[in-house]
Design a protein around this motif. Structure first.
Motif, PDB file in Angstrom:
ATOM      1  N   VAL B  63      25.609 -18.738  57.796  1.00 46.59           N
ATOM      2  CA  VAL B  63      24.775 -18.448  58.975  1.00 46.59           C
ATOM      3  C   VAL B  63      24.882 -16.980  59.331  1.00 46.59           C
ATOM      4  O   VAL B  63      23.902 -16.281  59.611  1.00 46.59           O
ATOM      5  CB  VAL B  63      25.192 -19.338  60.161  1.00 46.59           C
ATOM      6  N   ALA B  64      26.176 -16.472  59.266  1.00 39.67           N
ATOM      7  CA  ALA B  64      26.395 -15.070  59.590  1.00 39.67           C
ATOM      8  C   ALA B  64      25.632 -14.171  58.642  1.00 39.67           C
ATOM      9  O   ALA B  64      24.957 -13.206  59.058  1.00 39.67           O
ATOM     10  CB  ALA B  64      27.902 -14.763  59.550  1.00 39.67           C
ATOM     11  N   VAL B  65      25.762 -14.546  57.359  1.00 37.87           N
ATOM     12  CA  VAL B  65      25.055 -13.727  56.357  1.00 37.87           C
ATOM     13  C   VAL B  65      23.555 -13.757  56.599  1.00 37.87           C
ATOM     14  O   VAL B  65      22.862 -12.727  56.509  1.00 37.87           O
ATOM     15  CB  VAL B  65      25.383 -14.229  54.936  1.00 37.87           C
ATOM     16  N   LEU B  66      23.043 -14.907  56.938  1.00 37.20           N
ATOM     17  CA  LEU B  66      21.607 -15.029  57.232  1.00 37.20           C
ATOM     18  C   LEU B  66      21.203 -14.069  58.343  1.00 37.20           C
ATOM     19  O   LEU B  66      20.222 -13.329  58.238  1.00 37.20           O
ATOM     20  CB  LEU B  66      21.287 -16.468  57.639  1.00 37.20           C
ATOM     21  N   PHE B  67      21.950 -14.149  59.388  1.00 34.07           N
ATOM     22  CA  PHE B  67      21.638 -13.257  60.513  1.00 34.07           C
ATOM     23  C   PHE B  67      21.722 -11.803  60.086  1.00 34.07           C
ATOM     24  O   PHE B  67      20.919 -10.950  60.482  1.00 34.07           O
ATOM     25  CB  PHE B  67      22.595 -13.518  61.680  1.00 34.07           C
ATOM     26  N   GLY B  68      22.784 -11.510  59.251  1.00 36.72           N
ATOM     27  CA  GLY B  68      22.901 -10.151  58.797  1.00 36.72           C
ATOM     28  C   GLY B  68      21.697  -9.705  57.985  1.00 36.72           C
ATOM     29  O   GLY B  68      21.201  -8.576  58.124  1.00 36.72           O
ATOM     30  N   CYS B  69      21.228 -10.623  57.170  1.00 36.80           N
ATOM     31  CA  CYS B  69      20.041 -10.279  56.384  1.00 36.80           C
ATOM     32  C   CYS B  69      18.810 -10.125  57.249  1.00 36.80           C
ATOM     33  O   CYS B  69      17.966  -9.242  57.013  1.00 36.80           O
ATOM     34  CB  CYS B  69      19.824 -11.379  55.319  1.00 36.80           C
ATOM     35  N   LEU B  70      18.710 -10.969  58.210  1.00 36.83           N
ATOM     36  CA  LEU B  70      17.549 -10.885  59.110  1.00 36.83           C
ATOM     37  C   LEU B  70      17.474  -9.557  59.818  1.00 36.83           C
ATOM     38  O   LEU B  70      16.410  -9.048  60.133  1.00 36.83           O
ATOM     39  CB  LEU B  70      17.599 -12.015  60.149  1.00 36.83           C
ATOM     40  N   GLN B  71      18.566  -8.990  60.085  1.00 35.66           N
ATOM     41  CA  GLN B  71      18.619  -7.727  60.797  1.00 35.66           C
ATOM     42  C   GLN B  71      17.773  -6.657  60.113  1.00 35.66           C
ATOM     43  O   GLN B  71      17.112  -5.841  60.794  1.00 35.66           O
ATOM     44  CB  GLN B  71      20.096  -7.287  60.837  1.00 35.66           C
ATOM     45  N   VAL B  72      17.763  -6.728  58.801  1.00 38.44           N
ATOM     46  CA  VAL B  72      17.081  -5.664  58.048  1.00 38.44           C
ATOM     47  C   VAL B  72      15.574  -5.617  58.318  1.00 38.44           C
ATOM     48  O   VAL B  72      15.059  -4.587  58.737  1.00 38.44           O
ATOM     49  CB  VAL B  72      17.360  -5.805  56.533  1.00 38.44           C
TER      50      VAL B  72
END
Lengths: 133, 756
Positions: B63-72
């Motif tokens: 989930v964290a990684v997803l959010f991190g990716c979404l940030q871009v």
């Protein structure tokens, strides 16, 4: 008056004058001279009513109402039977006289004329044989 | 620590978003940093989950990684929409987010391949880091570009921060990469061990970067506000200026409107003045005289309506009686610019001619020179003038004031010359002592009547003044105090004219009668000849009767009776003759033919006018005189004129002329009367001069025969010939008096005598 031509013993004198007293007087004179006389007031009346045989004579005044005496003479001159014409005039008209005599008038008398002159002229006229050219 | 800052940034962004009225870019960034905050927070959370729960931990990390990716993508979207609002369409948004959502689980799955925690960590985060670095570099580029464009400090700061952050992430990426591939861990003198990097960076670099970005955001907000403020101020100022300009414009419009109103008002006034002026006014073009406008006065005067006139020229309408007058007017107008008070004549619609006082002025209208003219009808003035003239004529020559019984109290005298005696001699005296007695008596009677009737009494009288008889008309008026005012006019000339006319008529009438009888070789003779012939015939007939054996007495009596009546007839004719011949027969004397002829023309004037026949009189100058009886010769001329007048054709207008000509030729004086009438036949031509020859139903036919007789008596000739074209010319000629005879005094009696 009969219209038929007739041999009459007494010669006829036709008088054409527009003045009534002249007509009356001339008629009296003719009668008293022993001629039959017929009077007319105008040339037209004479042409209408007047028939004549031999031994007749016409006394006509130059100055009439419409057709003048000269004209009447000229007309009559064209007819075969020649009626002797005596013209009278109240005017001193030399030309009319010359013309009248040329056409063979028996006489041209100036008024007031000597009655004897008229009577002798009428006698001459009546005695003239007819059919004279 | 990083989390707190991130949360702070998020809060800031969301505030910014709200303050700046939710522009697009702040929303994207708010979400981006929210995603970052979520990434960090959930990452930290994941670390605190014990290893005993690998699935929970693994899910949390995912989930964290997803959010991190979404940030871009969110970051990129923000930058793009900051610079190019509206560029991020739904399609892009979805694509970006989808890419991010794919990359996340993918990298997470890949990380599972490595057993080493650090390496799997690196694998897990490398794509994200690289992407983030790129995104941040892109943001940097956007901000720097924008800052160059707009000098925005916020943009610079944010750009710098982004750059730094980007470099930081590059650093991270490099470390992760090295971890994955297992290469040297030192770069630029520093250790690139991810764990070391992690711990070091956690505190200092991120702090700075976050601060920078925070500051940038704040400044953006401020700038935004400032810009809004400035925009507002500007718009307010602009608005104020617009308002001022508007006011000025409104004022201008009002002024112009007022000016227009004023102009219209004055135009209307002028138009009203023009239209209703009692003068006849017109505006015409200078060149052709074409009517542009006319007023009511014009319509009234000329009878033409405005519609009939506008657009046509005065010449077309036939207004100018004398077209040259307009030419003269134009010359003066061009020379002086105006024309004042010229008297001219116009022909109006009804055909009448009116006299006008004409004034005009040059007036340019729309560039074309025009003429404004005003005319005043002088006809009433002229009528008044005529009336005054008539009144002046009626002013008496003398005025006398007398007492009731005739004493002269005062007098007013125009011309002393024709007074019986000068005023000083008669003033104070009674008229009975001054005037002839019968005149005084008549005047006294008039005075009494005037006072009695209280009305003017008119009387005519005559007086001998200096050897000539003069005629007067007096009007006596009673005054209030029993006095008489007498207004006297000298009417001698009038009387003379009357007498002459009457005399002439009388004489001519007499001459007519005389000549009717005078032709003793003519018709009278004929009238007498008839009864004479009858008398002769009757007389001779009576003689014949008497010569008969048995005379018819009746016939005789009739004959004598006729003789008597014929005699009477002659006597009657002679009596008439005597009556008519009562007046003295005139003697022949020198006669001036031109004067003689002119007098006859005057006499027949009214008759000719009545017949609507014109008489052209052509008199030769210096005509020699003739010897003759003036009256008789005038009778001839009169006859010829009346015949010619009667001969005119009834309908032919041009030929209703009779010409009377006198001329001299070779010692003779010739008088001709020619008509252009119906003409004569050959017979008429031949017999015209015969007595009793007439073509008229009411004529006696004596006129021309009388004329012939008169000419015969004068040793002259009279004749008629047809005119070459039409009509007849009758002429007579008389021998002209030679010089010797002309000057002989034959005791001529002149016609004009001032007898009473």
């Amino acid at each position: 008056m009969a219209n038929a031509p007739h041999e009459s013993a007494t010669p006829t004198v036709f008088v054409v004058d527009d003045d009534p007293s002249v007509r009356t007087a001339l008629e009296r004179l003719m009668r008293c001279s022993g001629w039959t006389v017929r009077t007319f007031a105008s040339a037209e009346d004479f042409l209408e009513q007047g028939e004549y045989a031999s031994h007749a004579c016409l006394v006509v005044d130059v100055h009439l109402g419409r057709m003048s005496g000269m004209e009447l003479q000229a007309r009559l001159a064209k007819r075969p039977s020649q009626l002797p014409v005596i013209l009278t005039s109240g005017f001193d008209d030399g030309d009319a006289e010359a013309e009248a005599m040329r056409l063979g008038a028996t006489a041209f008398l100036r008024k007031p004329f000597e009655v004897d002159a008229l009577l002798s002229a009428i006698e001459r006229g009546i005695a003239r044989p007819p059919q004279l050219p | 620590m990083q989390l707190l800052q991130t949360i702070f940034l998020v809060a800031l962004l969301w505030t910014l978003h709200a303050q700046l009225r939710k522009p697009e870019f702040t929303r994207w960034w708010a979400w981006a940093w929210s995603a970052s905050a979520a990434f960090l927070g959930i990452g930290v959370l994941a670390l605190s989950i014990p290893r005993q729960w690998p699935i929970v931990r693994g899910t949390t990390v995912l989930v964290a990684v997803l959010f991190g990716c979404l940030q871009v993508p969110l970051l990129v979207f923000g930058a793009v929409s900051w610079r190019w609002p509206g560029a991020i369409t739904r399609k892009w948004a979805v694509t970006g987010m989808a890419a991010a959502l794919v990359t996340g689980p993918l990298s997470f799955g890949l990380s599972r391949l490595s057993q080493d925690a650090v390496t799997s960590f690196s694998i897990r985060h490398l794509p994200r880091t690289l992407a983030l670095a790129s995104a941040l570099l892109f943001c940097t580029w956007v901000f720097f570009k924008r800052s160059r464009e707009t000098q925005s400090r916020a943009a610079v700061i944010t750009g710098v921060s982004c750059l730094a952050y980007a470099l930081d992430q590059c650093f991270y990426a490099a470390a992760e990469l090295l971890q994955i591939v297992g290469g040297p861990r030192t770069l630029l003198g520093g250790t690139l061990d991810i764990s070391v990097v992690n711990s070091v960076n956690l505190i200092s670099v991120d702090l700075v970067l976050m601060s920078g970005i925070s500051l940038g955001m704040i400044l953006l907000l401020v700038e935004g506000h400032q810009q809004a403020e400035w925009a507002l101020l500007e718009s307010v100022q602009h608005g104020r200026q617009v308002a001022r300009e508007n006011q000025a414009l409104q004022a201008e419009i009002r002024k112009r409107h007022e000016a227009e109103q004023a102009l219209r008002g004055s135009q209307e006034t002028l138009a009203a003045v023009f239209r209703s002026s009692p003068c006849c006014m017109a505006i015409t073009t200078l060149a052709e005289g074409r009517f542009l406008d006319v007023n009511e006065g014009f319509e009234r005067l000329t009878g033409y309506s405005r519609e009939a006139v506008v657009g046509r020229t005065a010449f077309e309408l036939g207004l100018w009686v004398n077209p040259n007058a307009r030419g003269d007017m134009l010359k003066e107008l061009k020379a002086h610019g105006r024309v004042l008070g010229h008297e001219i004549q116009f022909r109006v619609k009804s055909g009448d001619v009116v006299t006008l006082l004409y004034s005009a002025e040059l007036l340019p209208i729309s560039g074309e020179p025009c003429v404004l003219s005003a005319t005043q009808d002088l006809t009433p003035l002229k009528e008044v003038e005529a009336r005054h003239r008539a009144i002046l004529k009626a002013i008496p020559d003398w005025t006398f004031l007398q007492s009731r019984d005739g004493v002269y109290l005062d007098c007013q005298v125009r011309d002393q010359r024709n007074l019986l005696s000068p005023p000083e001699k008669f003033l104070g005296k009674n008229m009975r002592d001054v005037l002839p007695p019968d005149l005084a008596a008549r005047l006294a009677a008039s005075f009494d009547e005037a006072l009695r009737l209280d009305q003017p009494v008119t009387m005519n009288y005559s007086l001998w003044i200096r050897d000539s008889l003069r005629f007067y008309e007096v009007r006596c008026v009673g005054t209030d105090n029993d006095q008489i005012l007498s207004l006297v006019r000298d009417i001698t000339d009038q009387k003379h004219a009357e007498y002459r006319a009457r005399d002439l008529q009388d004489e001519l009438a007499h001459a007519g009668r005389v000549m009717a009888l005078g032709t003793l070789t003519g018709s009278l003779a004929h009238e007498i000849n008839q009864p004479l012939t009858a008398i002769m015939a009757n007389a001779r007939a009576a003689e014949r009767v008497l010569d008969m054996d048995q005379p018819d007495l009746v016939e005789l009596r009739n004959a004598l009776g006729d003789i008597v009546s014929d005699n009477r007839r002659i006597g009657e004719i002679l009596r008439r003759l005597r009556l008519l011949l009562k007046k003295d027969r005139r003697e022949h004397s020198p006669v001036d033919v031109n004067t003689m002829v002119s007098e006859v023309v005057e006499l027949v004037h009214s008759d000719m006018v009545g017949r609507r026949v014109a008489v052209d009189v052509i008199l030769a100058p210096n005509l020699p005189r003739v010897l003759g009886d003036r009256i008789q010769l005038q009778q001839v001329v009169l006859n010829l004129l009346l015949n010619a007048g009667g001969a005119v054709r009834p309908t032919d207008a041009d030929d209703r002329r009779v010409s009377l000509t006198t001329s001299a030729d070779n010692g003779h004086v010739l008088v001709s009367v020619a008509d252009r009438g119906i003409g004569v036949s050959d017979e008429q031509l031949e017999r015209m001069f015969e007595p009793f020859y007439t073509t008229k139903s009411d004529g006696m036919g004596l006129g021309l025969s009388i004329c012939r007789t008169i000419l015969d008596a004068h040793s002259g000739t009279i004749g008629a010939r047809r005119n070459p074209d039409r009509g007849l010319t009758c002429s007579f000629s008389l021998a002209a008096l030679s010089d010797a005879e002309r000057h002989r005094d034959t005791g001529a009696r002149t016609l004009v005598e001032t007898g009473t």
